[in-house]
Design a protein around this motif. Structure first.
Motif, PDB file in Angstrom:
ATOM      1  N   TRP A 132      -4.423  -5.288   1.902  1.00 30.40           N
ATOM      2  CA  TRP A 132      -3.013  -5.145   1.540  1.00 30.40           C
ATOM      3  C   TRP A 132      -2.089  -5.907   2.478  1.00 30.40           C
ATOM      4  O   TRP A 132      -1.024  -6.360   2.076  1.00 30.40           O
ATOM      5  CB  TRP A 132      -2.625  -3.660   1.547  1.00 30.40           C
ATOM      6  CG  TRP A 132      -3.125  -2.895   0.380  1.00 30.40           C
ATOM      7  CD1 TRP A 132      -3.973  -1.826   0.401  1.00 30.40           C
ATOM      8  CD2 TRP A 132      -2.826  -3.124  -0.999  1.00 30.40           C
ATOM      9  NE1 TRP A 132      -4.223  -1.380  -0.868  1.00 30.40           N
ATOM     10  CE2 TRP A 132      -3.526  -2.164  -1.746  1.00 30.40           C
ATOM     11  CE3 TRP A 132      -2.033  -4.048  -1.673  1.00 30.40           C
ATOM     12  CZ2 TRP A 132      -3.458  -2.090  -3.142  1.00 30.40           C
ATOM     13  CZ3 TRP A 132      -1.965  -3.985  -3.061  1.00 30.40           C
ATOM     14  CH2 TRP A 132      -2.668  -3.019  -3.783  1.00 30.40           C
ATOM     15  N   LYS A 179      -4.765  -8.358  -9.779  1.00 31.03           N
ATOM     16  CA  LYS A 179      -4.671  -6.908  -9.636  1.00 31.03           C
ATOM     17  C   LYS A 179      -3.241  -6.400  -9.761  1.00 31.03           C
ATOM     18  O   LYS A 179      -3.016  -5.266 -10.199  1.00 31.03           O
ATOM     19  CB  LYS A 179      -5.251  -6.472  -8.293  1.00 31.03           C
ATOM     20  CG  LYS A 179      -4.579  -7.062  -7.081  1.00 31.03           C
ATOM     21  CD  LYS A 179      -5.258  -6.577  -5.809  1.00 31.03           C
ATOM     22  CE  LYS A 179      -4.929  -7.461  -4.627  1.00 31.03           C
ATOM     23  NZ  LYS A 179      -5.536  -8.809  -4.761  1.00 31.03           N
ATOM     24  N   PHE A 205     -10.668  -4.587  -8.014  1.00 36.52           N
ATOM     25  CA  PHE A 205     -10.885  -3.926  -6.726  1.00 36.52           C
ATOM     26  C   PHE A 205     -12.364  -3.866  -6.347  1.00 36.52           C
ATOM     27  O   PHE A 205     -12.770  -3.074  -5.494  1.00 36.52           O
ATOM     28  CB  PHE A 205     -10.279  -2.525  -6.743  1.00 36.52           C
ATOM     29  CG  PHE A 205      -8.789  -2.519  -6.531  1.00 36.52           C
ATOM     30  CD1 PHE A 205      -8.256  -2.542  -5.254  1.00 36.52           C
ATOM     31  CD2 PHE A 205      -7.921  -2.529  -7.614  1.00 36.52           C
ATOM     32  CE1 PHE A 205      -6.893  -2.541  -5.050  1.00 36.52           C
ATOM     33  CE2 PHE A 205      -6.558  -2.531  -7.431  1.00 36.52           C
ATOM     34  CZ  PHE A 205      -6.030  -2.548  -6.138  1.00 36.52           C
ATOM     35  N   TYR A 209      -8.700  -0.234  -0.466  1.00 32.83           N
ATOM     36  CA  TYR A 209      -8.559  -1.694  -0.421  1.00 32.83           C
ATOM     37  C   TYR A 209      -8.164  -2.138   0.986  1.00 32.83           C
ATOM     38  O   TYR A 209      -7.262  -1.548   1.604  1.00 32.83           O
ATOM     39  CB  TYR A 209      -7.520  -2.137  -1.444  1.00 32.83           C
ATOM     40  CG  TYR A 209      -7.418  -3.628  -1.629  1.00 32.83           C
ATOM     41  CD1 TYR A 209      -8.502  -4.373  -2.082  1.00 32.83           C
ATOM     42  CD2 TYR A 209      -6.225  -4.299  -1.366  1.00 32.83           C
ATOM     43  CE1 TYR A 209      -8.410  -5.742  -2.265  1.00 32.83           C
ATOM     44  CE2 TYR A 209      -6.121  -5.668  -1.551  1.00 32.83           C
ATOM     45  CZ  TYR A 209      -7.211  -6.384  -1.999  1.00 32.83           C
ATOM     46  OH  TYR A 209      -7.105  -7.745  -2.183  1.00 32.83           O
ATOM     47  N   MET A 235      -8.616   3.593  -5.320  1.00 35.69           N
ATOM     48  CA  MET A 235      -8.765   2.144  -5.176  1.00 35.69           C
ATOM     49  C   MET A 235      -7.749   1.579  -4.190  1.00 35.69           C
ATOM     50  O   MET A 235      -8.081   0.747  -3.340  1.00 35.69           O
ATOM     51  CB  MET A 235      -8.616   1.467  -6.540  1.00 35.69           C
ATOM     52  CG  MET A 235      -9.802   1.646  -7.462  1.00 35.69           C
ATOM     53  SD  MET A 235      -9.658   0.659  -8.975  1.00 35.69           S
ATOM     54  CE  MET A 235      -9.184   1.906 -10.151  1.00 35.69           C
ATOM     55  N   LYS A 266       0.839  -1.197   0.000  1.00 40.27           N
ATOM     56  CA  LYS A 266       0.000   0.000   0.000  1.00 40.27           C
ATOM     57  C   LYS A 266       0.872   1.244   0.000  1.00 40.27           C
ATOM     58  O   LYS A 266       0.656   2.183  -0.788  1.00 40.27           O
ATOM     59  CB  LYS A 266      -0.936   0.002   1.207  1.00 40.27           C
ATOM     60  CG  LYS A 266      -1.879   1.201   1.235  1.00 40.27           C
ATOM     61  CD  LYS A 266      -2.866   1.104   2.396  1.00 40.27           C
ATOM     62  CE  LYS A 266      -3.849   2.275   2.362  1.00 40.27           C
ATOM     63  NZ  LYS A 266      -4.843   2.187   3.464  1.00 40.27           N
TER      64      LYS A 266
END
Length: 459
Positions: free
Chosen positions: A302, A396, A420, A299, A295, A258
């Motif tokens: 992570w 992703k 996502f 999320y 996004m 992240k």
């Protein structure tokens, strides 16, 4: 993003990233001078000779001819002999630029010793857009440190041998010759049907062995300055997309994915605001990265597995980095330039080689390919359901790595949205996407300033 001084005499500006480097005349141009009135139009293309995608045949030939002259003067054979006292090695430098073996960044030269031992000299090309010498040395140091760490832990990567004397004009090293032939890039079910079961099994075993080698952060490996023969350290993340014009050249290291993505996204947004990136699509590029940032921030998964440590990830896993024999067995995994450490979730997601290129680039599909399903089954069979989970949920990362710092792509953005948990927008044009994004992010101050700058420029 890497830039160079503008080639126009008297201009003190830096070149426009990527699009300011002309593949026809091999010069660099700033935003002011990056048009056909100042240099050759880069539309020339020779389909019969395309050593490096996009670069013209004449420019490619000039660069390889320059490399040939440097190689003939460097006497690489003597450097190889010094690493194997008592033996004599032979290296033949091609006399024609068409005879070089390699890709866009490097060429390889076979080395044959008098006792039958075979090496490869891996030499970086002398391209007009090559990184500065200090960055090139950093890349080599990272690649070598990573390969040695893997080799010491029993992985199928070649031994690496650094020349005893550095050459100011060439960047190269030697490594063991790996028998076999490169797998297809990307792999398909139809190219090697009899070899695929063994190839996938061996790939799973390679990744399982790689999972035993963990590190403390996300970045790239480098030799420890105080202990060059000891354990490597984690430093900035070598990236072809996100890099600086000055030391330390790259961003990082990072404590989480992240943090990594948000840092790279913020850097890209800053580059756009400063008029250095995506000049032709600045607003859309900015909007795309605002959406990606949103996004990433929202999320919630992570940290899944990041507490276990971080793992090495091949940065160009399109398929031809895997050397195989006639049965499909892996004889070695090569081309580790730009290798980095990352989370377990990313490191053990399926390689790009296992994706369907048509489905990915033309449709932005997030569905797993048959090869990815085969890899999942192999991990389950080998009692590694954790790595099977990484493949199931890892799509992703492929989209993120193809979009952060890159020009906006409508198709890939829809795939990223779906990864996502968002709906695909299916915009018919970039104009429609931009109009939607302007409304969505109308309160973002950076976007407001960017649009005001464009309005003034148009007036």
């Amino acid at each position: 993003m890497l830039t160079w001084p503008c080639s126009i005499p008297g201009c003190t500006n830096r070149s426009t990233p990527r699009v300011g480097s002309c593949l026809t005349c091999c010069q660099h141009f700033c935003t002011i001078h990056n048009d056909s009135s100042f240099h050759e139009n880069p539309e020339e293309h020779d389909p019969e000779y395309d050593h490096y995608p996009g670069i013209t045949a004449s420019a490619d030939a000039r660069q390889l001819e320059h490399l040939t002259g440097l190689l003939n003067s460097a006497n690489l054979s003597a450097q190889a002999d010094a690493l194997r006292p008592g033996h004599t090695g032979t290296i033949v430098v091609p006399t024609s630029t068409r005879d070089y073996i390699g890709g866009g960044m490097n060429v390889i030269l076979p080395v044959t010793f008098d006792d039958g031992v075979r090496w490869i000299a891996r030499v970086r090309q002398k391209r007009f857009d090559e990184p500065p010498p200090a960055m090139r040395k950093m890349l080599v140091a990272s690649e070598v440190a990573s390969m040695r760490a893997m080799r010491e832990n029993g992985l199928k990567v070649p031994n690496v041998y650094l020349p005893l004397t550095s050459d100011p004009n060439l960047d190269y090293y030697f490594l063991d010759f790996v028998p076999g032939s490169p797998a297809t890039a990307p792999l398909t079910e139809h190219d090697r049907p009899s070899q695929l079961p063994r190839l996938i099994q061996d790939y799973a075993l390679f990744q399982i062995a790689l999972s035993k080698l963990t590190f403390s952060a996300i970045g790239s490996l480098y030799p420890c300055p105080s202990h060059p023969d000891g354990q490597p350290i984690i430093g900035p993340l070598c990236s072809r997309t996100i890099c600086l014009d000055f030391e330390p050249w790259f961003l990082g290291p990072f404590g989480s994915n992240k943090e990594r993505y948000l840092t790279m996204i913020e850097y890209t947004l800053q580059e756009i605001r400063e008029e250095r990136l995506f000049q032709q699509k600045a607003v859309l590029g900015y909007l795309a990265h605002l959406e990606i940032k949103d996004m990433v921030e929202r999320y919630q998964e992570w940290d899944d597995g990041e507490g276990e440590g971080f793992y090495l990830k091949h940065a160009d896993d399109k398929g031809d980095h895997i050397m195989i024999n006639e049965q499909g067995g892996i004889t070695g995994v090569i081309d580790w330039e730009w290798v980095y450490t990352t989370s377990k979730a990313e490191a053990f997601a399926a390689p790009c080689a296992f994706s369907s290129a048509a489905e990915y680039y033309q449709k932005g599909t997030t569905a797993l390919s048959n090869l990815e399903e085969m890899l999942i089954s192999e991990y389950v069979r080998l009692d590694r359901p954790d790595l099977a989970k990484c493949v199931r949920k890892g799509k992703k990362f492929q989209f993120l790595n193809d979009m952060v710092g890159e020009e906006p792509n409508r198709v890939l953005m829809d795939g990223l949205r779906e990864c996502f948990g968002r709906k695909r927008m299916g915009f018919e044009s970039e104009a429609e996407w931009e109009e939607w994004g302007r409304e969505l992010y109308r309160h973002d101050m950076g976007l407001t300033e960017l649009m005001e700058w464009f309005d003034k420029k148009e007036r």
